[in-house]
Motif scaffolding. Structure first.
Motif, PDB file in Angstrom:
ATOM      1  N   TYR A  27       0.822  -1.205   0.000  1.00 47.40           N
ATOM      2  CA  TYR A  27       0.000   0.000   0.000  1.00 47.40           C
ATOM      3  C   TYR A  27       0.856   1.256   0.000  1.00 47.40           C
ATOM      4  O   TYR A  27       1.918   1.315   0.631  1.00 47.40           O
ATOM      5  N   ASP A  28       0.360   2.255  -0.726  1.00 48.31           N
ATOM      6  CA  ASP A  28       0.982   3.572  -0.782  1.00 48.31           C
ATOM      7  C   ASP A  28      -0.056   4.590  -0.313  1.00 48.31           C
ATOM      8  O   ASP A  28      -1.114   4.734  -0.913  1.00 48.31           O
ATOM      9  N   ALA A  45      -9.252  12.620  23.760  1.00 47.68           N
ATOM     10  CA  ALA A  45      -8.734  13.340  22.593  1.00 47.68           C
ATOM     11  C   ALA A  45      -7.632  12.553  21.903  1.00 47.68           C
ATOM     12  O   ALA A  45      -7.570  12.504  20.662  1.00 47.68           O
ATOM     13  N   ASP A  46      -6.737  11.911  22.693  1.00 47.56           N
ATOM     14  CA  ASP A  46      -5.643  11.160  22.073  1.00 47.56           C
ATOM     15  C   ASP A  46      -6.176   9.963  21.302  1.00 47.56           C
ATOM     16  O   ASP A  46      -5.695   9.651  20.206  1.00 47.56           O
ATOM     17  N   GLU A  47      -7.205   9.288  21.841  1.00 42.82           N
ATOM     18  CA  GLU A  47      -7.788   8.149  21.133  1.00 42.82           C
ATOM     19  C   GLU A  47      -8.458   8.598  19.841  1.00 42.82           C
ATOM     20  O   GLU A  47      -8.355   7.930  18.801  1.00 42.82           O
ATOM     21  N   ARG A  48      -9.154   9.726  19.897  1.00 41.68           N
ATOM     22  CA  ARG A  48      -9.823  10.230  18.695  1.00 41.68           C
ATOM     23  C   ARG A  48      -8.823  10.710  17.653  1.00 41.68           C
ATOM     24  O   ARG A  48      -9.050  10.570  16.446  1.00 41.68           O
ATOM     25  N   LEU A  49      -7.701  11.263  18.099  1.00 48.19           N
ATOM     26  CA  LEU A  49      -6.642  11.649  17.160  1.00 48.19           C
ATOM     27  C   LEU A  49      -6.035  10.418  16.509  1.00 48.19           C
ATOM     28  O   LEU A  49      -5.815  10.379  15.292  1.00 48.19           O
ATOM     29  N   ASN A  50      -5.778   9.383  17.323  1.00 45.99           N
ATOM     30  CA  ASN A  50      -5.285   8.117  16.766  1.00 45.99           C
ATOM     31  C   ASN A  50      -6.223   7.602  15.689  1.00 45.99           C
ATOM     32  O   ASN A  50      -5.820   7.221  14.584  1.00 45.99           O
ATOM     33  N   SER A  51      -7.509   7.556  16.029  1.00 43.75           N
ATOM     34  CA  SER A  51      -8.510   7.006  15.117  1.00 43.75           C
ATOM     35  C   SER A  51      -8.616   7.833  13.847  1.00 43.75           C
ATOM     36  O   SER A  51      -8.716   7.289  12.739  1.00 43.75           O
ATOM     37  N   ALA A  52      -8.563   9.158  13.986  1.00 45.09           N
ATOM     38  CA  ALA A  52      -8.687  10.029  12.819  1.00 45.09           C
ATOM     39  C   ALA A  52      -7.520   9.861  11.868  1.00 45.09           C
ATOM     40  O   ALA A  52      -7.699   9.839  10.639  1.00 45.09           O
ATOM     41  N   ILE A  53      -6.323   9.734  12.414  1.00 44.00           N
ATOM     42  CA  ILE A  53      -5.150   9.560  11.554  1.00 44.00           C
ATOM     43  C   ILE A  53      -5.173   8.196  10.895  1.00 44.00           C
ATOM     44  O   ILE A  53      -4.862   8.057   9.697  1.00 44.00           O
ATOM     45  N   GLY A  54      -5.570   7.156  11.644  1.00 42.43           N
ATOM     46  CA  GLY A  54      -5.684   5.830  11.043  1.00 42.43           C
ATOM     47  C   GLY A  54      -6.701   5.794   9.924  1.00 42.43           C
ATOM     48  O   GLY A  54      -6.472   5.217   8.863  1.00 42.43           O
ATOM     49  N   THR A  55      -7.846   6.447  10.143  1.00 44.24           N
ATOM     50  CA  THR A  55      -8.883   6.513   9.107  1.00 44.24           C
ATOM     51  C   THR A  55      -8.384   7.285   7.894  1.00 44.24           C
ATOM     52  O   THR A  55      -8.630   6.892   6.743  1.00 44.24           O
ATOM     53  N   MET A  56      -7.695   8.402   8.139  1.00 47.28           N
ATOM     54  CA  MET A  56      -7.155   9.211   7.047  1.00 47.28           C
ATOM     55  C   MET A  56      -6.256   8.377   6.146  1.00 47.28           C
ATOM     56  O   MET A  56      -6.372   8.399   4.909  1.00 47.28           O
ATOM     57  N   LEU A  57      -5.384   7.599   6.756  1.00 48.34           N
ATOM     58  CA  LEU A  57      -4.423   6.830   5.965  1.00 48.34           C
ATOM     59  C   LEU A  57      -5.081   5.664   5.253  1.00 48.34           C
ATOM     60  O   LEU A  57      -4.797   5.387   4.086  1.00 48.34           O
ATOM     61  N   ASN A  58      -5.947   4.958   5.949  1.00 50.93           N
ATOM     62  CA  ASN A  58      -6.613   3.836   5.297  1.00 50.93           C
ATOM     63  C   ASN A  58      -7.503   4.290   4.150  1.00 50.93           C
ATOM     64  O   ASN A  58      -7.628   3.616   3.131  1.00 50.93           O
ATOM     65  N   ASP A  59      -8.111   5.461   4.276  1.00 48.38           N
ATOM     66  CA  ASP A  59      -8.926   5.992   3.179  1.00 48.38           C
ATOM     67  C   ASP A  59      -8.060   6.379   1.980  1.00 48.38           C
ATOM     68  O   ASP A  59      -8.514   6.324   0.835  1.00 48.38           O
ATOM     69  N   ALA A  60      -6.816   6.783   2.258  1.00 48.98           N
ATOM     70  CA  ALA A  60      -5.934   7.224   1.177  1.00 48.98           C
ATOM     71  C   ALA A  60      -5.116   6.082   0.581  1.00 48.98           C
ATOM     72  O   ALA A  60      -4.382   6.293  -0.381  1.00 48.98           O
ATOM     73  N   ALA A  61      -5.249   4.876   1.136  1.00 44.68           N
ATOM     74  CA  ALA A  61      -4.402   3.764   0.709  1.00 44.68           C
ATOM     75  C   ALA A  61      -4.721   3.306  -0.710  1.00 44.68           C
ATOM     76  O   ALA A  61      -5.889   3.145  -1.074  1.00 44.68           O
TER      77      ALA A  61
END
Length: 478
Positions: A284-285, A302-318
């Motif tokens: 994946y790229d 907030a830290d959990e939601r930041l984790n989740s948001a970044i993970g979602t961002m990357l998986n959506d862009a994969a």
């Protein structure tokens, strides 16, 4: 301080997948020891000695294990709390001054090593090995650690390029065949050819980042742009990935030479692990450019939601895509001097394609079948480390145990035992390695010492020539 609730979200993997997955495994103290390990790591080195060694050497599938991890930078306190307490602590971390930290983590495990003493004339040796390697290096900012504790630690309203982190982690199987011989009485040559099977690969580069805090609204915003390459989706990691399948194949080549000088001087040079891995189309790229907003930031999640948001961002862009990565090749040189039972080795080792390098002085003292070693090594990440090693070595049995960072390893053990991250000063680190091998079979002896000479060509076979001598002769004739 924030307790870690899980490691699957990807922004943590910019720090953890590159590091915690593995625990620089480069045992300089084992160079020029004529052990089985030395002969595979340094292709021109021999593992046998005519008239005393037997024909075969094997580790009997008892792994030769080595691991080394080092953290350098101003966020030592935060890192130690992360390791020993599993909490983010950003209270003592300096923010807004573009300060970065470096984490290197490497392992090198030989699952099997088998070597044959082919010939006493030229000390010809043929070897086969299976090893598993992991190399990782990441540069992470102070802010990348502190943001997961409490955004209110950021006093200013806006910070530019504070999360511009970068790093890589790569692990793979390496199946090798090696050959060495004495070209003449002074010069020795060796090669090692390897087939690689990739296990995992992650590489991150954040090109632009921004943090904006809005205290009166109890919110903050993180803007990130960059690239993340991975051999797997962050949520779909299977334990089966550790098995060699050659789904992600590669090749590598090592070559070395050594030269004996008068007066007990000895020279050695290597070009090691020049190779690459082609990761399959199932890789994946992630190309990301996203603004993430976190509201109600003081509610404890907030830290959990930041984790989740970044993970979602990357998986959506994969996007699925194959790519090629180079492995951690090195250029090395060594000068050695023997005086009675003492042997000193001065070694310079430089990574060719990734950050890192070492300059070391290795001091060996031999007493009967015991070898005691103390090493002093400077790493280009700007730290010194002291190592210690004990080796038991007879002509046909060898055992060694050591650490490249003996004092730092003791500090880490004390911190873990006492559950106290404040123990120790300077950089954080830990290292250990262990190995064993036995030689068996018929004795390999010179004609003057034996009537039965395995591996010695008959006189009727014509003039004796080494493999490399014949090879170079072909080029000369051409």
């Amino acid at each position: 301080m924030r307790k870690i609730d899980g490691m699957r979200k990807l922004y943590l993997s910019l720090f953890f997948t590159i590091s915690i997955y593995s625990l620089q495994a480069q045992q300089l103290a084992l160079y020029n020891t004529e052990t089985l390990y030395d002969s595979f790591e340094n292709p021109s080195q021999k593992a046998f000695k005519a008239d005393t060694s037997r024909k075969f050497a094997f580790n009997f599938f008892i792994p030769t294990v080595s691991a080394n991890a080092v953290f350098t930078g101003p966020a030592q306190n935060g890192f130690k709390y992360l390791i020993y307490k599993q909490v983010f602590n950003g209270r003592d971390i300096t923010l807004g001054e573009s300060k970065t930290n470096t984490l290197t983590a490497h392992t090198n495990t030989y699952l099997a090593m088998f070597r044959i003493f082919k010939n006493v004339d030229f000390n010809r040796e043929l070897g086969f090995a299976w090893q598993v390697r992991n190399d990782g290096n990441v540069k992470v900012s102070n802010e990348s650690i502190a943001i997961f504790d409490n955004y209110k630690l950021f006093a200013q309203n806006q910070y530019d390029n504070v999360f511009n982190d970068k790093g890589y982690n790569q692990s793979y199987h390496q199946f090798s065949i090696s050959y060495r011989e004495d070209y003449d009485k002074k010069l020795s040559l060796g090669v090692k050819l390897s087939a690689l099977s990739g296990i995992s690969y992650n590489r991150l580069k954040v090109e632009r980042s921004e943090l904006k805090t809005v205290p009166n609204r109890d919110s903050f915003y993180v803007d990130l742009k960059g690239e993340f390459k991975s051999s797997f989706l962050t949520e779909n990691v299977s334990k089966n990935v550790i098995y060699p399948t050659f789904k992600d194949p590669g090749i590598a080549l090592s070559a070395g030479l050594s030269y004996k000088l008068p007066g007990g001087w000895f020279l050695m040079g290597n070009l090691k692990d020049l190779g690459f891995i082609r990761w399959s189309k199932d890789s994946y790229d992630y190309q990301f450019d996203t603004l993430i907003g976190i509201n109600n930031a003081s509610d404890g999640t907030a830290d959990e939601r930041l984790n989740s948001a970044i993970g979602t961002m990357l998986n959506d862009a994969a996007e699925e895509d194959n790519f090629v990565s180079v492995i951690n090749g090195k250029a090395e040189g060594m000068v050695s001097k023997s005086v009675g039972p003492y042997k000193g080795n001065f070694i310079v080792s430089k990574n060719l394609f990734y950050p890192g390098g070492n300059i070391g002085l290795i001091n060996n003292y031999k007493l009967k079948n015991f070898v005691f070693t103390v090493s002093e090594v400077y790493n280009t990440n700007d730290y010194f480390s002291t190592g210690a090693q004990l080796m038991i070595k007879s002509p046909n049995v060898e055992f060694f145990l050591g650490s490249d960072q003996i004092f730092k390893t003791i500090e880490a053990a004390r911190s873990l035992k006492n559950d106290d991250p404040t123990i120790g000063n300077g950089h954080s680190g830990a290292s250990a390695y262990l190995g064993f091998a036995v030689k068996f079979g018929p004795a390999m002896e010179h004609p003057a010492n034996s009537n039965n000479i395995p591996g010695l060509e008959m006189a009727s076979s014509g003039p004796h020539r080494s493999f490399f001598s014949g090879l170079f002769g072909i080029f000369r004739r051409r």
